[in-house]
Enzyme design. Sequence first.
Site, PDB file in Angstrom:
ATOM      1  N   TRP A   1     -71.468  20.254  -5.550  1.00 47.36           N
ATOM      2  CA  TRP A   1     -70.422  19.578  -6.412  1.00 47.36           C
ATOM      3  C   TRP A   1     -69.178  20.731  -6.300  1.00 47.36           C
ATOM      4  O   TRP A   1     -69.597  21.596  -6.616  1.00 47.36           O
ATOM      5  CB  TRP A   1     -70.933  19.050  -7.698  1.00 47.36           C
ATOM      6  CG  TRP A   1     -69.698  18.681  -8.372  1.00 47.36           C
ATOM      7  CD1 TRP A   1     -68.842  17.863  -8.476  1.00 47.36           C
ATOM      8  CD2 TRP A   1     -69.197  19.193 -10.016  1.00 47.36           C
ATOM      9  NE1 TRP A   1     -68.128  17.727  -9.495  1.00 47.36           N
ATOM     10  CE2 TRP A   1     -68.272  18.639 -10.177  1.00 47.36           C
ATOM     11  CE3 TRP A   1     -69.891  20.374 -10.632  1.00 47.36           C
ATOM     12  CZ2 TRP A   1     -67.667  18.885 -11.346  1.00 47.36           C
ATOM     13  CZ3 TRP A   1     -69.275  20.681 -11.999  1.00 47.36           C
ATOM     14  CH2 TRP A   1     -68.138  19.841 -12.285  1.00 47.36           C
TER      15      TRP A   1
ATOM     16  N   ASP B   1     -77.893  18.068  -1.665  1.00 48.58           N
ATOM     17  CA  ASP B   1     -77.383  16.940  -2.335  1.00 48.58           C
ATOM     18  C   ASP B   1     -75.718  17.026  -2.365  1.00 48.58           C
ATOM     19  O   ASP B   1     -75.173  18.241  -2.640  1.00 48.58           O
ATOM     20  CB  ASP B   1     -77.839  17.309  -3.843  1.00 48.58           C
ATOM     21  CG  ASP B   1     -77.129  15.895  -4.685  1.00 48.58           C
ATOM     22  OD1 ASP B   1     -77.951  15.149  -4.978  1.00 48.58           O
ATOM     23  OD2 ASP B   1     -76.030  16.133  -5.266  1.00 48.58           O
TER      24      ASP B   1
ATOM     25  N   TYR C   1     -67.180  14.178  -3.054  1.00 46.77           N
ATOM     26  CA  TYR C   1     -67.153  15.707  -3.143  1.00 46.77           C
ATOM     27  C   TYR C   1     -66.095  15.894  -1.860  1.00 46.77           C
ATOM     28  O   TYR C   1     -65.732  17.190  -1.947  1.00 46.77           O
ATOM     29  CB  TYR C   1     -68.664  16.248  -2.646  1.00 46.77           C
ATOM     30  CG  TYR C   1     -69.628  16.066  -3.892  1.00 46.77           C
ATOM     31  CD1 TYR C   1     -69.161  15.479  -5.262  1.00 46.77           C
ATOM     32  CD2 TYR C   1     -70.777  16.613  -3.967  1.00 46.77           C
ATOM     33  CE1 TYR C   1     -69.963  15.133  -6.263  1.00 46.77           C
ATOM     34  CE2 TYR C   1     -71.626  16.412  -4.882  1.00 46.77           C
ATOM     35  CZ  TYR C   1     -71.411  15.644  -6.184  1.00 46.77           C
ATOM     36  OH  TYR C   1     -72.337  15.505  -7.267  1.00 46.77           O
TER      37      TYR C   1
ATOM     38  N   ASN D   1     -76.394   9.335 -13.777  1.00 45.68           N
ATOM     39  CA  ASN D   1     -75.432   9.042 -15.047  1.00 45.68           C
ATOM     40  C   ASN D   1     -75.667   7.742 -15.562  1.00 45.68           C
ATOM     41  O   ASN D   1     -74.906   7.369 -16.549  1.00 45.68           O
ATOM     42  CB  ASN D   1     -73.960   8.962 -14.745  1.00 45.68           C
ATOM     43  CG  ASN D   1     -73.539  10.630 -14.281  1.00 45.68           C
ATOM     44  OD1 ASN D   1     -73.682  11.683 -14.884  1.00 45.68           O
ATOM     45  ND2 ASN D   1     -73.054  10.747 -13.039  1.00 45.68           N
TER      46      ASN D   1
ATOM     47  N   GLN E   1     -80.051  10.989 -11.564  1.00 46.06           N
ATOM     48  CA  GLN E   1     -79.598  12.038 -11.739  1.00 46.06           C
ATOM     49  C   GLN E   1     -78.654  12.194 -12.867  1.00 46.06           C
ATOM     50  O   GLN E   1     -77.697  11.608 -12.931  1.00 46.06           O
ATOM     51  CB  GLN E   1     -78.971  12.558 -10.360  1.00 46.06           C
ATOM     52  CG  GLN E   1     -78.564  13.756 -10.248  1.00 46.06           C
ATOM     53  CD  GLN E   1     -77.876  14.237  -8.937  1.00 46.06           C
ATOM     54  OE1 GLN E   1     -76.688  14.651  -8.805  1.00 46.06           O
ATOM     55  NE2 GLN E   1     -78.517  13.967  -7.893  1.00 46.06           N
TER      56      GLN E   1
ATOM     57  N   SER F   1     -75.801  20.229 -13.056  1.00 45.55           N
ATOM     58  CA  SER F   1     -75.525  21.349 -13.945  1.00 45.55           C
ATOM     59  C   SER F   1     -76.561  21.859 -14.579  1.00 45.55           C
ATOM     60  O   SER F   1     -76.477  22.079 -15.785  1.00 45.55           O
ATOM     61  CB  SER F   1     -74.437  20.628 -14.844  1.00 45.55           C
ATOM     62  OG  SER F   1     -73.373  20.329 -14.219  1.00 45.55           O
ATOM     63  N   PRO F   2     -77.601  22.410 -14.203  1.00 46.52           N
ATOM     64  CA  PRO F   2     -78.777  22.978 -14.929  1.00 46.52           C
ATOM     65  C   PRO F   2     -78.593  24.253 -15.675  1.00 46.52           C
ATOM     66  O   PRO F   2     -79.198  24.811 -16.294  1.00 46.52           O
ATOM     67  CB  PRO F   2     -79.860  23.110 -13.792  1.00 46.52           C
ATOM     68  CG  PRO F   2     -79.221  23.192 -12.399  1.00 46.52           C
ATOM     69  CD  PRO F   2     -77.939  22.226 -12.625  1.00 46.52           C
TER      70      PRO F   2
ATOM     71  N   ILE G   1     -77.407  32.127  -4.114  1.00 47.43           N
ATOM     72  CA  ILE G   1     -78.277  30.917  -3.589  1.00 47.43           C
ATOM     73  C   ILE G   1     -79.775  31.357  -3.299  1.00 47.43           C
ATOM     74  O   ILE G   1     -80.659  30.669  -3.798  1.00 47.43           O
ATOM     75  CB  ILE G   1     -77.676  30.587  -2.119  1.00 47.43           C
ATOM     76  CG1 ILE G   1     -76.544  30.097  -2.471  1.00 47.43           C
ATOM     77  CG2 ILE G   1     -78.702  29.801  -1.454  1.00 47.43           C
ATOM     78  CD1 ILE G   1     -75.605  29.575  -1.131  1.00 47.43           C
TER      79      ILE G   1
ATOM     80  N   ASN H   1     -81.726  31.964  -6.844  1.00 41.80           N
ATOM     81  CA  ASN H   1     -81.936  30.696  -7.551  1.00 41.80           C
ATOM     82  C   ASN H   1     -83.037  29.939  -7.156  1.00 41.80           C
ATOM     83  O   ASN H   1     -83.658  29.030  -7.779  1.00 41.80           O
ATOM     84  CB  ASN H   1     -80.671  29.716  -7.543  1.00 41.80           C
ATOM     85  CG  ASN H   1     -79.293  30.114  -8.433  1.00 41.80           C
ATOM     86  OD1 ASN H   1     -79.793  30.710  -9.250  1.00 41.80           O
ATOM     87  ND2 ASN H   1     -78.309  29.536  -8.063  1.00 41.80           N
TER      88      ASN H   1
END
Length: 282
Positions: free
Chosen positions: A24, A48, A53, A150, A171, A198-199, A247, A250
């Site tokens: 995103w 994803d 996007y 959502n 999601q 958005s973790p 990256i 994470n």
Amino acid sequence: MTILTENFTLNNGIKIPKVGFGTWEIPNGAPAYNSTKWALKAGYRHIDTALVYENEKSIGEAIKDSGIARSEIFLTTKQPAQNKSYDQALKDFDQSIKNLGVDYVDLYLIHAPWPWDLAGQRFNQENLAVWQALSEIYQSGCAKAIGVSNFDVEDLQNLLENSSVRPAVNQIMYYIGFTEPKISKFCQENDILVEAYSPLATGLMLNNPTVKEIAAKYQVTSAQLALRFVLEKGALPLPRSTQEKHIIDNAKLDFELTSTDLELLSELKDTAPKHYHNETQG
């Protein structure tokens, strides 16, 4: 073995890597191409994206150029929230397939239950029409699994009560202090995997004092702690970054939280109160 080689099993038996790479707000062109390339090089096998996007083309090119077999990469994209008709959903899917340069996707999601400018309004019949299109795409084999994003409990119930195809995934925004417990509980009860977008709350939760203190205890970063928290809650995190080091970092999540620390983090109030929040969820 690392976390990047571990999988969840969706309710149709499909394996999905436990950590995905989110894209995103990563622009098409070099940013999307390079970040996807770095993620695949680092061992991510779950990418994803979404039609809105506007970066599917570069992501598809990075996947093709990676030299990794398509069958080894779990690829997700999403049908635009503003398009709420059967015919348009089919057209949207065809456009994504063309953009990505692939024959199929592993997961196809309805991006939201309402157009973004009409958040909170109900589109039950329209969502059933879109879901019918996704169900046909799934039955054709062009999407290995289908799901939503959502969706709240009522939105999910609408699909479950009116379709024979159960969503595999929902999601939703999900991070320490904002885990959408009603939706998460309903998903767990109905064998729908929660994916956490958005973790890291786009970085806004990383300086929370309690998060920083517990991260130091494990000698990890706040980001690594936040992502590990999501995993231990049974959800699938989708971190994103355009920096190769982040990256790689994470994905270094091969540690476990004690039950005490997991409970402490679970009881925290919103760790990013200034972050955008989906007004229909909480």
